[in-house]
Design a protein around this motif. Structure first.
Motif, PDB file in Angstrom:
ATOM      1  N   ALA A 198       0.842  -1.197   0.000  1.00 19.73           N
ATOM      2  CA  ALA A 198       0.000   0.000   0.000  1.00 19.73           C
ATOM      3  C   ALA A 198       0.881   1.253   0.000  1.00 19.73           C
ATOM      4  O   ALA A 198       0.591   2.226  -0.707  1.00 19.73           O
ATOM      5  CB  ALA A 198      -0.943  -0.005   1.198  1.00 19.73           C
ATOM      6  N   HIS A 199       1.945   1.224   0.784  1.00 16.91           N
ATOM      7  CA  HIS A 199       2.850   2.371   0.842  1.00 16.91           C
ATOM      8  C   HIS A 199       3.551   2.565  -0.508  1.00 16.91           C
ATOM      9  O   HIS A 199       3.725   3.694  -0.964  1.00 16.91           O
ATOM     10  CB  HIS A 199       3.867   2.174   1.966  1.00 16.91           C
ATOM     11  N   ARG A 200       3.947   1.461  -1.153  1.00 13.07           N
ATOM     12  CA  ARG A 200       4.581   1.545  -2.472  1.00 13.07           C
ATOM     13  C   ARG A 200       3.626   2.193  -3.475  1.00 13.07           C
ATOM     14  O   ARG A 200       4.018   3.073  -4.246  1.00 13.07           O
ATOM     15  CB  ARG A 200       5.009   0.159  -2.968  1.00 13.07           C
ATOM     16  N   THR A 201       2.371   1.796  -3.471  1.00 12.68           N
ATOM     17  CA  THR A 201       1.384   2.385  -4.374  1.00 12.68           C
ATOM     18  C   THR A 201       1.244   3.878  -4.093  1.00 12.68           C
ATOM     19  O   THR A 201       1.219   4.691  -5.025  1.00 12.68           O
ATOM     20  CB  THR A 201       0.021   1.673  -4.210  1.00 12.68           C
ATOM     21  N   HIS A 202       1.176   4.234  -2.825  1.00 15.04           N
ATOM     22  CA  HIS A 202       1.065   5.648  -2.450  1.00 15.04           C
ATOM     23  C   HIS A 202       2.287   6.442  -2.936  1.00 15.04           C
ATOM     24  O   HIS A 202       2.140   7.542  -3.493  1.00 15.04           O
ATOM     25  CB  HIS A 202       0.917   5.779  -0.933  1.00 15.04           C
ATOM     26  N   LEU A 203       3.479   5.906  -2.732  1.00 12.31           N
ATOM     27  CA  LEU A 203       4.697   6.603  -3.166  1.00 12.31           C
ATOM     28  C   LEU A 203       4.729   6.775  -4.680  1.00 12.31           C
ATOM     29  O   LEU A 203       5.072   7.854  -5.185  1.00 12.31           O
ATOM     30  CB  LEU A 203       5.937   5.841  -2.696  1.00 12.31           C
ATOM     31  N   ARG A 204       4.394   5.722  -5.409  1.00 10.77           N
ATOM     32  CA  ARG A 204       4.382   5.809  -6.871  1.00 10.77           C
ATOM     33  C   ARG A 204       3.374   6.858  -7.344  1.00 10.77           C
ATOM     34  O   ARG A 204       3.668   7.648  -8.240  1.00 10.77           O
ATOM     35  CB  ARG A 204       4.090   4.438  -7.488  1.00 10.77           C
ATOM     36  N   ASP A 205       2.205   6.873  -6.726  1.00  7.85           N
ATOM     37  CA  ASP A 205       1.187   7.863  -7.080  1.00  7.85           C
ATOM     38  C   ASP A 205       1.684   9.276  -6.785  1.00  7.85           C
ATOM     39  O   ASP A 205       1.485  10.200  -7.580  1.00  7.85           O
ATOM     40  CB  ASP A 205      -0.118   7.600  -6.326  1.00  7.85           C
ATOM     41  N   GLU A 206       2.324   9.453  -5.648  1.00  7.41           N
ATOM     42  CA  GLU A 206       2.830  10.772  -5.253  1.00  7.41           C
ATOM     43  C   GLU A 206       3.908  11.252  -6.224  1.00  7.41           C
ATOM     44  O   GLU A 206       3.927  12.425  -6.607  1.00  7.41           O
ATOM     45  CB  GLU A 206       3.387  10.721  -3.828  1.00  7.41           C
ATOM     46  N   ILE A 207       4.784  10.363  -6.635  1.00 12.51           N
ATOM     47  CA  ILE A 207       5.827  10.733  -7.611  1.00 12.51           C
ATOM     48  C   ILE A 207       5.175  11.172  -8.916  1.00 12.51           C
ATOM     49  O   ILE A 207       5.555  12.188  -9.499  1.00 12.51           O
ATOM     50  CB  ILE A 207       6.807   9.569  -7.830  1.00 12.51           C
ATOM     51  N   GLN A 208       4.175  10.431  -9.357  1.00 11.80           N
ATOM     52  CA  GLN A 208       3.471  10.793 -10.594  1.00 11.80           C
ATOM     53  C   GLN A 208       2.727  12.113 -10.428  1.00 11.80           C
ATOM     54  O   GLN A 208       2.692  12.926 -11.354  1.00 11.80           O
ATOM     55  CB  GLN A 208       2.518   9.675 -11.003  1.00 11.80           C
ATOM     56  N   GLU A 209       2.146  12.344  -9.260  1.00 10.79           N
ATOM     57  CA  GLU A 209       1.443  13.607  -9.020  1.00 10.79           C
ATOM     58  C   GLU A 209       2.405  14.792  -9.072  1.00 10.79           C
ATOM     59  O   GLU A 209       2.000  15.908  -9.396  1.00 10.79           O
ATOM     60  CB  GLU A 209       0.729  13.574  -7.666  1.00 10.79           C
ATOM     61  N   GLN A 210       3.660  14.553  -8.759  1.00  4.10           N
ATOM     62  CA  GLN A 210       4.676  15.612  -8.828  1.00  4.10           C
ATOM     63  C   GLN A 210       5.143  15.838 -10.274  1.00  4.10           C
ATOM     64  O   GLN A 210       5.946  16.723 -10.533  1.00  4.10           O
ATOM     65  CB  GLN A 210       5.879  15.275  -7.938  1.00  4.10           C
ATOM     66  N   GLY A 211       4.662  15.004 -11.194  1.00  7.14           N
ATOM     67  CA  GLY A 211       4.986  15.167 -12.604  1.00  7.14           C
ATOM     68  C   GLY A 211       6.209  14.393 -13.050  1.00  7.14           C
ATOM     69  O   GLY A 211       6.755  14.659 -14.129  1.00  7.14           O
ATOM     70  N   ALA A 212       6.659  13.430 -12.239  1.00  2.00           N
ATOM     71  CA  ALA A 212       7.846  12.654 -12.573  1.00  2.00           C
ATOM     72  C   ALA A 212       7.467  11.189 -12.791  1.00  2.00           C
ATOM     73  O   ALA A 212       6.383  10.747 -12.413  1.00  2.00           O
ATOM     74  CB  ALA A 212       8.881  12.773 -11.471  1.00  2.00           C
TER      75      ALA A 212
END
Length: 99
Positions: A16-30
């Motif tokens: 769940a944390h991995r999914t959250h981190l990946r989503d957050e990175i994408q939300e930052q535009g990377a």
């Protein structure tokens, strides 16, 4: 303690944390899978100095998120290998409180 159930619970939390981190990175535009920090959109910056400052901040944020993502991926790999919860230095079990 039921160790398989405990490890399964940790795996679910890490996934769940991995999914959250990946989503957050994408939300930052990377891109969460790329090593370099490249952004998909520079639109919306009013001037070059603001753009440079914002880009610097985003690079720092993305690097920190990716570092955390690598730690989570390593922990999941250890679970898969059956070595999660064992100290890499001495080989002794790590207490559940520390995990």
């Amino acid at each position: 303690m039921d160790e398989p159930a405990f490890i399964d619970g940790i795996r679910k939390q890490l996934e769940a944390h991995r999914t959250h981190l990946r989503d957050e990175i994408q939300e930052q535009g990377a891109d969460p899978d790329a090593d370099e920090v490249a952004f998909t959109d520079d639109a919306g910056f009013s001037d070059r100095s603001h753009s440079t400052e914002e880009r610097s901040r985003l690079i720092s944020v993305v690097r920190a998120l990716r570092s955390n993502l690598r730690d989570v991926d390593r922990a999941l790999a250890k679970i898969d290998a059956g070595t999660y919860g064992t100290c890499e230095s001495c080989g002794k079990p790590i207490s559940p409180e520390r995990l």
